[in-house]
Motif scaffolding. Structure first.
Motif, PDB file in Angstrom:
ATOM      1  N   VAL B 173       0.874  -1.188   0.000  1.00  0.00           N
ATOM      2  CA  VAL B 173       0.000   0.000   0.000  1.00  0.00           C
ATOM      3  C   VAL B 173       0.904   1.229   0.000  1.00  0.00           C
ATOM      4  CG1 VAL B 173      -1.740   1.274   1.302  1.00  0.00           C
ATOM      5  CG2 VAL B 173      -1.749  -1.240   1.339  1.00  0.00           C
ATOM      6  N   PHE B 174       0.756   2.098  -0.972  1.00  0.00           N
ATOM      7  CA  PHE B 174       1.537   3.347  -0.999  1.00  0.00           C
ATOM      8  C   PHE B 174       0.688   4.461  -0.410  1.00  0.00           C
ATOM      9  CE2 PHE B 174       2.964   0.855  -4.758  1.00  0.00           C
ATOM     10  CZ  PHE B 174       4.139   0.397  -4.164  1.00  0.00           C
ATOM     11  N   TYR B 175       1.210   5.112   0.593  1.00  0.00           N
ATOM     12  CA  TYR B 175       0.369   6.042   1.366  1.00  0.00           C
ATOM     13  C   TYR B 175       1.023   7.399   1.558  1.00  0.00           C
ATOM     14  CZ  TYR B 175       3.546   5.082   5.192  1.00  0.00           C
ATOM     15  OH  TYR B 175       4.680   4.984   5.948  1.00  0.00           O
ATOM     16  N   VAL B 176       2.315   7.508   1.222  1.00  0.00           N
ATOM     17  CA  VAL B 176       2.982   8.786   1.489  1.00  0.00           C
ATOM     18  C   VAL B 176       4.172   8.935   0.549  1.00  0.00           C
ATOM     19  CG1 VAL B 176       4.490   7.784   3.279  1.00  0.00           C
ATOM     20  CG2 VAL B 176       4.018  10.229   3.316  1.00  0.00           C
ATOM     21  N   ARG B 177       4.418  10.168   0.138  1.00  0.00           N
ATOM     22  CA  ARG B 177       5.613  10.483  -0.637  1.00  0.00           C
ATOM     23  C   ARG B 177       6.481  11.395   0.218  1.00  0.00           C
ATOM     24  NH1 ARG B 177       4.362  12.774  -6.246  1.00  0.00           N
ATOM     25  NH2 ARG B 177       5.986  11.371  -7.020  1.00  0.00           N
ATOM     26  N   THR B 178       7.789  11.184   0.123  1.00  0.00           N
ATOM     27  CA  THR B 178       8.678  11.857   1.070  1.00  0.00           C
ATOM     28  C   THR B 178       9.613  12.841   0.361  1.00  0.00           C
ATOM     29  OG1 THR B 178      10.243  10.017   0.917  1.00  0.00           O
ATOM     30  CG2 THR B 178       8.609   9.931   2.682  1.00  0.00           C
ATOM     31  N   THR B 179      10.149  13.728   1.151  1.00  0.00           N
ATOM     32  CA  THR B 179      10.928  14.846   0.621  1.00  0.00           C
ATOM     33  C   THR B 179      12.282  14.417   0.059  1.00  0.00           C
ATOM     34  OG1 THR B 179      11.732  15.218   2.867  1.00  0.00           O
ATOM     35  CG2 THR B 179       9.925  16.629   2.085  1.00  0.00           C
ATOM     36  N   GLN B 180      12.781  15.271  -0.809  1.00  0.00           N
ATOM     37  CA  GLN B 180      14.095  15.087  -1.429  1.00  0.00           C
ATOM     38  C   GLN B 180      14.709  16.484  -1.582  1.00  0.00           C
ATOM     39  OE1 GLN B 180      12.824  13.262  -5.067  1.00  0.00           O
ATOM     40  NE2 GLN B 180      11.709  15.056  -5.736  1.00  0.00           N
ATOM     41  N   PRO B 181      16.017  16.565  -1.623  1.00  0.00           N
ATOM     42  CA  PRO B 181      16.634  17.887  -1.736  1.00  0.00           C
ATOM     43  C   PRO B 181      16.669  18.387  -3.183  1.00  0.00           C
ATOM     44  CG  PRO B 181      18.327  16.213  -1.624  1.00  0.00           C
ATOM     45  CD  PRO B 181      17.003  15.493  -1.466  1.00  0.00           C
ATOM     46  N   GLN B 182      16.841  19.652  -3.309  1.00  0.00           N
ATOM     47  CA  GLN B 182      17.125  20.274  -4.602  1.00  0.00           C
ATOM     48  C   GLN B 182      18.294  19.527  -5.257  1.00  0.00           C
ATOM     49  OE1 GLN B 182      19.286  24.072  -4.546  1.00  0.00           O
ATOM     50  NE2 GLN B 182      17.550  24.978  -5.624  1.00  0.00           N
ATOM     51  N   THR B 183      18.143  19.146  -6.498  1.00  0.00           N
ATOM     52  CA  THR B 183      19.148  18.419  -7.325  1.00  0.00           C
ATOM     53  C   THR B 183      19.306  16.948  -6.947  1.00  0.00           C
ATOM     54  OG1 THR B 183      21.221  18.632  -6.063  1.00  0.00           O
ATOM     55  CG2 THR B 183      20.597  20.510  -7.454  1.00  0.00           C
ATOM     56  N   LEU B 184      18.764  16.524  -5.808  1.00  0.00           N
ATOM     57  CA  LEU B 184      18.944  15.149  -5.309  1.00  0.00           C
ATOM     58  C   LEU B 184      20.393  14.844  -4.936  1.00  0.00           C
ATOM     59  CD1 LEU B 184      16.597  13.261  -7.797  1.00  0.00           C
ATOM     60  CD2 LEU B 184      16.388  13.159  -5.316  1.00  0.00           C
ATOM     61  N   MET B 185      21.268  15.837  -5.053  1.00  0.00           N
ATOM     62  CA  MET B 185      22.687  15.572  -4.820  1.00  0.00           C
ATOM     63  C   MET B 185      23.191  16.243  -3.533  1.00  0.00           C
ATOM     64  SD  MET B 185      23.780  13.411  -7.139  1.00  0.00           S
ATOM     65  CE  MET B 185      25.551  13.570  -7.387  1.00  0.00           C
ATOM     66  N   HIS B 186      22.411  16.115  -2.461  1.00  0.00           N
ATOM     67  CA  HIS B 186      22.885  16.519  -1.129  1.00  0.00           C
ATOM     68  C   HIS B 186      22.874  15.274  -0.242  1.00  0.00           C
ATOM     69  CE1 HIS B 186      20.685  20.737  -1.536  1.00  0.00           C
ATOM     70  NE2 HIS B 186      21.361  20.433  -2.612  1.00  0.00           N
ATOM     71  N   LEU B 187      23.687  15.307   0.798  1.00  0.00           N
ATOM     72  CA  LEU B 187      23.530  14.316   1.872  1.00  0.00           C
ATOM     73  C   LEU B 187      22.630  14.906   2.972  1.00  0.00           C
ATOM     74  CD1 LEU B 187      26.993  12.517   2.167  1.00  0.00           C
ATOM     75  CD2 LEU B 187      24.959  11.855   0.897  1.00  0.00           C
ATOM     76  N   GLU B 188      21.765  15.808   2.566  1.00  0.00           N
ATOM     77  CA  GLU B 188      20.742  16.366   3.446  1.00  0.00           C
ATOM     78  C   GLU B 188      19.483  16.490   2.596  1.00  0.00           C
ATOM     79  OE1 GLU B 188      21.884  19.722   5.772  1.00  0.00           O
ATOM     80  OE2 GLU B 188      23.872  18.890   6.220  1.00  0.00           O
ATOM     81  N   SER B 190      17.027  19.454   1.710  1.00  0.00           N
ATOM     82  CA  SER B 190      16.490  20.812   1.753  1.00  0.00           C
ATOM     83  C   SER B 190      16.215  21.275   0.341  1.00  0.00           C
ATOM     84  CB  SER B 190      17.479  21.733   2.461  1.00  0.00           C
ATOM     85  OG  SER B 190      18.269  22.451   1.554  1.00  0.00           O
ATOM     86  N   SER B 191      15.017  21.806   0.154  1.00  0.00           N
ATOM     87  CA  SER B 191      14.644  22.295  -1.180  1.00  0.00           C
ATOM     88  C   SER B 191      13.859  23.581  -1.029  1.00  0.00           C
ATOM     89  CB  SER B 191      13.789  21.249  -1.899  1.00  0.00           C
ATOM     90  OG  SER B 191      12.493  21.200  -1.330  1.00  0.00           O
ATOM     91  N   ASN B 192      13.782  24.304  -2.115  1.00  0.00           N
ATOM     92  CA  ASN B 192      12.972  25.518  -2.094  1.00  0.00           C
ATOM     93  C   ASN B 192      11.485  25.210  -2.175  1.00  0.00           C
ATOM     94  OD1 ASN B 192      15.088  27.397  -1.874  1.00  0.00           O
ATOM     95  ND2 ASN B 192      15.580  27.075  -4.044  1.00  0.00           N
ATOM     96  N   LEU B 193      11.177  23.972  -2.515  1.00  0.00           N
ATOM     97  CA  LEU B 193       9.767  23.586  -2.589  1.00  0.00           C
ATOM     98  C   LEU B 193       9.192  23.339  -1.212  1.00  0.00           C
ATOM     99  CD1 LEU B 193       9.537  21.072  -5.546  1.00  0.00           C
ATOM    100  CD2 LEU B 193       8.163  23.147  -5.194  1.00  0.00           C
ATOM    101  N   TYR B 194       9.931  22.619  -0.393  1.00  0.00           N
ATOM    102  CA  TYR B 194       9.358  22.180   0.882  1.00  0.00           C
ATOM    103  C   TYR B 194      10.205  22.562   2.083  1.00  0.00           C
ATOM    104  CZ  TYR B 194       6.285  19.424  -2.099  1.00  0.00           C
ATOM    105  OH  TYR B 194       5.359  19.053  -3.036  1.00  0.00           O
ATOM    106  N   PRO B 396      16.778  30.050  -6.129  1.00  0.00           N
ATOM    107  CA  PRO B 396      18.203  30.125  -5.769  1.00  0.00           C
ATOM    108  C   PRO B 396      18.780  28.759  -5.427  1.00  0.00           C
ATOM    109  CG  PRO B 396      16.850  30.851  -3.931  1.00  0.00           C
ATOM    110  CD  PRO B 396      15.908  30.563  -5.065  1.00  0.00           C
ATOM    111  N   LEU B 397      20.103  28.652  -5.520  1.00  0.00           N
ATOM    112  CA  LEU B 397      20.748  27.412  -5.105  1.00  0.00           C
ATOM    113  C   LEU B 397      20.726  27.299  -3.584  1.00  0.00           C
ATOM    114  CD1 LEU B 397      21.871  27.570  -8.056  1.00  0.00           C
ATOM    115  CD2 LEU B 397      23.947  26.469  -7.162  1.00  0.00           C
ATOM    116  N   ARG B 398      20.401  26.124  -3.085  1.00  0.00           N
ATOM    117  CA  ARG B 398      20.534  25.849  -1.656  1.00  0.00           C
ATOM    118  C   ARG B 398      22.038  25.705  -1.352  1.00  0.00           C
ATOM    119  NH1 ARG B 398      15.371  26.289   0.727  1.00  0.00           N
ATOM    120  NH2 ARG B 398      16.391  25.314   2.532  1.00  0.00           N
ATOM    121  N   PRO B 399      22.425  25.906  -0.110  1.00  0.00           N
ATOM    122  CA  PRO B 399      23.874  25.863   0.194  1.00  0.00           C
ATOM    123  C   PRO B 399      24.563  24.587  -0.278  1.00  0.00           C
ATOM    124  CG  PRO B 399      22.632  26.681   2.071  1.00  0.00           C
ATOM    125  CD  PRO B 399      21.607  26.271   1.056  1.00  0.00           C
ATOM    126  N   LEU B 400      23.905  23.431  -0.132  1.00  0.00           N
ATOM    127  CA  LEU B 400      24.607  22.198  -0.518  1.00  0.00           C
ATOM    128  C   LEU B 400      24.570  21.960  -2.027  1.00  0.00           C
ATOM    129  CD1 LEU B 400      23.876  19.760   2.458  1.00  0.00           C
ATOM    130  CD2 LEU B 400      25.917  21.149   2.028  1.00  0.00           C
TER     131      LEU B 400
END
Lengths: 563, 563
Positions: B173-188, B190-194, B396-400
């Motif tokens: 059962v798929f019930y939730v979608r989870t966050t991802q960072p800007q570019t997907l290329m951080h080890l954190e 953080s995005s400007n979307l969320y 804008p670019l996020r720091p990472l």
């Protein structure tokens, strides 16, 4: 200031390479007999006339027969090696297929193996004393690695290729290096270093390529097992053209470290190493001996999976063995010549007599698109590296280098973004093809293997191998593909269809090539193709077809009558 | 002429994405309780205070426990799904880890499964009724696939990703979608979307990334099994930072068709999909369920090999099970913080008590070179595709993003020739590493697995995850790597070494980050790494270590005392 040594002309370099080659041939004892100055078109009978009965017996045995004689001590490694040295030297005089013989190191190795056997009463390994021929492409310590470029002559191997080390561990003897074409990207074998390797069954035809030295040598039984490489048909075209077996395995099963070529690091289309042999057992043995040594531990790009030949790939859930073969009669772009169609028909006719083989037709899916994708990915640098290697000596382009590098409309320098887009298209094409394959199982068993031509005809006249589609298709898809001999061209049987209207320019070119008389005696071979990583299944499928149809492949196929 | 619709500001797009997310949360029934406006640093206890006892019981069960309850009909898929929907909604309020809930489709699916079970008295498949969380990266039909770029909002999935279809077949059962960072290329994450996804154990620290939404959600038990992706640490960093299990498998084992990202077609470094779970059984189940469905038949880049968990990878020739573990204490570039070293010491201490585990040290081989190679291969277009995706909205670019795209000295546009050369260097590095591994067997058994840190510390403060070496090392080598939780940071135990002299700039940065109090409660995890394609062995090795040392992982680890 020391004067710079004047640069040698490419002709001079080529002449000295040929001289060195001839010296290695002259060193053979007893000397290799002269051949008639006027050679007939078909020279395959000549070695039998010029070698001793024993030498003929040895060299016309299959790898498994030779190994059995060695294993039981009936034959010595020395005698076996010397017989192949002599027949290979003769093959050079007949077809121009070798770059050098290695009598000293081969005979020393053979003597060592004979001493080992005398002392231990057991072979050193599963290939004890078996002579193996090696395409010059593969690095050998202390020897030239020029990849077919005059400008690269003088590059010397620092250590043997990984695959050679493993074959050596198993007891092999390396005794000859074979020709390769300029750039390695021809389906023939012609270079400015060594000239043209011709077909022993018909010297007006090509031996195929790029492993065409191997092909001609095997066709003449100057070798029983050799090593080829393949990125678009380079194992399969020469195997087919010379009536021997050849396997292009799925990628990353056999070790490739230590080959010499332009564009190292190119991964969009994976080049493969594979065996060529006068017997199917030779193919199996080669694969098993290498994979059993777990080459992935040293060469990490290889996949760590066993050679799965103990599994019966054709056994169904009901315990019975069955095979479903799909026949690709024609790729929809270039129609194969009559002898190829006739061979397919004969195969189908034979297979249909078996209750346990079902035969369906395979509808080709956009093989023109497949060619466009693979041809675009071959030279993403626009051929610059190849051209630089050519220009370093000033040697001219051979006609088929011109064809693939210059006339090929898909050869151009690509940005990395373009390469990524092409890679996505490649994957989409592969997925579409996989879906078609899956869909064959909708009403029952899924297809096991595809039976198809190896090219749109038998060995073409020289410089005419301009259609790669029947082999490069399976490189793009990364499917294992096994070539096997069926019969020989027979002008009395395979008439030209005078009413045929070609579909396109490539088809017309191929149609115009065909003239039954020109192709006289050319071996007719076919190709069995499996799904990715089902290499073992493809081999078992061919064995099964042979069992069910009662056909026999004789390693002395030269005189084998057609089916 | 129709007026062109004025382009929306990126802030407006982000606000409407967040609004949509909040609406999906508001649709949950019963409504998700409010959380205190002033949240404590550690919020992991809060769900227990706000959810029902039954909901806590369900959500703090492991995947295998939940499946057992569903399989026996003691729990309904509906109740399980709704419990996870509620806890996930709450997790959003605590850590900002989701992009949307999917109550309608999840509850419909759950009801369907309950009806199926009622009718057939048997589960629909091995994942019957199990809620699985999904990183937004993976396409879902009809939903946004923005890959963390504001400019890509509005791209809508045409069909579910391959992996989702297979999990669905198995009953998920798929019930939730989870966050991802800007570019997907951080080890954190953080995005400007969320905005920023924070760590539930300590909100001043990062959840890790790029699968940081999964990490935080699993850490809060808003999920028990989720899907992450990893090209440099993106499964393992968030698994480690949130005290859950995460596996980056070897390449081409799990299906990836249908993810959304820049640079599709890039193959020099293979991105992988893998499981993250509150239990090791969850990891195993995920791998097995997917591979058992033979995904390679549809996605031909995948390798057609079974999930080999019936083989006992630790059984030696004498019939006994044994394990040889090599410990990489420090990669020689950046020294791990004291709690990481302490965790390694505790592991080693425990393992040394077992007669059947031998422990040796692993000497790192040029991990700085490894980083240079992989960092050079990440963005061979110089980051142009990523930048174009960013510029399309003006965000804008996020720091990472700045860190990896702009400050990374290895990011620059490469010609195809340079890419080939880098690929050759990659292969040479892999061969050198393989040789070191082989050589560990010279005096006896070869090393089975490497035990090492997941990063040079526990979850870093926000925007400080600038050292990838402990995870990207295994992407370059394409080794499977399993992350597992050990304990939590404890300022009273893990003092800073005030006498340490950093070796280099990166080491100084990491050293300066450490302050025991800042890292309070941060989970401490370690990583077990195997040879290429020995994914199954790595898992069995962890199981064996646990058996031998008597350690237990509790899926309710939140309150588990440290070892």
């Amino acid at each position: 200031m020391a004067a710079k040594e004047p640069k040698k002309a490419w002709q001079e370099i080529a002449a000295s390479s040929q001289k060195r080659r001839d010296e290695t041939i002259a060193a053979i004892d007893p000397p290799i007999p002269d051949v008639p100055s006027e050679l007939p078109r078909n020279v395959t009978h000549i070695p039998r006339e010029l070698l001793t009965t024993k030498e003929v017996e040895i060299t016309e045995s299959s790898p498994e027969e030779i190994l059995e004689e060695l294993r039981t001590g009936r034959w010595s490694a020395f005698n076996v090696t010397n017989a192949f040295l002599r027949r290979a030297g003769l093959a050079q005089k007949l077809c121009n297929c070798i770059t050098e013989l290695l009598p000293q190191r081969a005979l020393e190795r053979a003597k060592y193996l004979d001493r080992y056997f005398a002392e231990h009463k057991t072979p050193i390994g599963p290939l004890h004393g078996l002579p193996i021929s090696v395409k010059e492409h593969l690095t050998m310590k202390g020897l030239d690695i020029n990849a077919g470029f005059v400008g690269w002559v003088g590059r010397v191997g620092e250590e043997d290729s990984h695959i050679l080390r493993l074959l050596w561990n198993a007891g092999a003897v390396f005794y000859v290096r074979t020709t390769q074409p300029q750039t390695l990207m021809h389906l023939e074998t012609s270079s400015n270093l060594y000239g043209v390797t011709v077909n022993p069954f018909n010297r007006e035809l090509t031996s195929g390529g790029s492993s065409g030295g191997e092909g001609a040598l095997l066709g003449l039984r100057g070798s029983c097992l050799g090593i080829g490489t393949d990125i678009g048909g380079s194992i399969r075209s020469p195997a087919a053209n010379n009536g021997v077996f050849g396997l292009k395995p799925t990628s990353y099963r056999l070790p490739v470290y230590g080959w010499s070529a332009a564009m190292l690091g190119e991964e969009q289309i994976i080049p493969c190493i594979g065996p060529m042999s006068t017997s199917l057992e030779g193919i199996k043995l080669f694969m098993k001996v290498l994979i059993d040594q777990r080459p992935w531990l040293t060469e990490p790009s290889l996949l760590p999976f066993e050679w799965r030949d103990s599994k019966d790939w054709l056994r169904r859930e009901d315990g019975k063995r069955r095979l479903k073969v799909a026949v690709l009669w024609d790729d929809g772009i270039v129609k194969p010549h009559p002898p190829i169609i006739a061979a397919l028909q004969a195969m189908v006719h034979g297979m249909k007599k078996s209750e346990d083989i079902s035969v369906v037709n395979w509808k080709p899916y956009k093989h023109d698109l497949a060619w466009e994708i693979i041809a675009s990915l071959y030279f993403c640098d626009g051929g610059d590296e190849e051209m630089a290697a050519l220009e370093s000596s000033g040697e001219p382009l051979r006609p088929l280098s011109e064809f693939i590098l210059k006339e090929n409309p898909h050869t151009r320098r690509r940005s990395i973004d373009e390469v990524w887009k092409l890679t996505v298209r490649r994957e989409q094409y592969k997925a579409a093809y996989a879906k078609i394959w899956n869909d064959t199982g909708k009403d029952g068993d899924v297809v096991d293997v595809i039976l198809c031509p190896v090219g749109p005809g038998a060995a073409p006249p020289l410089d005419c191998s301009r259609y790669w589609g029947y082999t490069s298709q399976w490189n793009l898809l990364d499917y294992p593909a096994l070539v096997f001999p069926i019969t020989k061209s027979n002008p009395d049987r395979d008439a030209k269809d005078l009413d045929y209207v070609p579909r396109n320019e490539q088809d017309r070119y191929n149609y115009d090539l065909y003239d039954p008389e020109k192709y006289r005696d050319a071996p007719i071979s076919l190709q069995l193709v499996g799904r990715r990583y089902e290499d073992e299944k493809v081999i078992q499928a061919l064995d099964f077809i042979m069992e069910e149809t009662g056909w026999v492949f004789d390693s002395k196929m030269i005189d084998r009558p057609g089916i």
